[in-house]
Design a protein around this motif. Sequence first.
Motif, short mmCIF file in Angstrom:
data_model
loop_
_atom_site.label_atom_id
_atom_site.label_comp_id
_atom_site.label_asym_id
_atom_site.label_seq_id
_atom_site.Cartn_x
_atom_site.Cartn_y
_atom_site.Cartn_z
N GLU A 75 0.83 -1.19 0.00
CA GLU A 75 0.00 0.00 0.00
C GLU A 75 0.87 1.25 0.00
N CYS A 77 0.80 5.53 0.83
CA CYS A 77 0.14 6.59 1.58
C CYS A 77 -0.33 7.70 0.62
N VAL A 98 -3.88 4.03 0.04
CA VAL A 98 -4.71 4.11 1.24
C VAL A 98 -4.68 5.56 1.72
N THR A 101 -1.02 5.98 5.72
CA THR A 101 -0.36 4.77 6.22
C THR A 101 -0.09 4.82 7.72
N SER A 104 -3.24 3.16 8.85
CA SER A 104 -3.29 1.72 8.55
C SER A 104 -2.25 0.95 9.36
N TYR A 108 -2.85 -2.19 11.82
CA TYR A 108 -2.15 -3.48 11.70
C TYR A 108 -1.51 -3.87 13.03
#
Length: 119
Positions: A75, A77, A98, A101, A104, A108
């Motif tokens: 992914e 940012c 996404v 980050t 995200s 995670y």
Amino acid sequence: MTDAKKMTLYLSVIRETVDDLKRQNVEPDVILAFRGLSVRLISKDREQMELTDFEHLDKIAEQLADLREQGVRMEACSVATRLFNVDNGTLLDGIKPVGNTFVSLTGYQAQGYANIPIY
């Protein structure tokens, strides 16, 4: 990470790590999150890059395609792509833009993922 040559080295180590996990009968669940200026290294648009980096950028694209085939998710940012003028539509195949980050990665970690920063 902003150095294309250095990125190829780290991607090699990441691939080796995926292979090592598989050899130990561990199914790797790896997510690469690109943020900051590193988003320039994962774009098909090379206008902002030095001509001397093109060989390394080709290698990065090959390595990321290989990692994607191994099940690695990626992914980028969107905050970084906006700040550094990288069109999300030019991201290499398989790299999902996404919103942020940082958000995200926090999610995670809350799910038990380990964070291994690479600079």
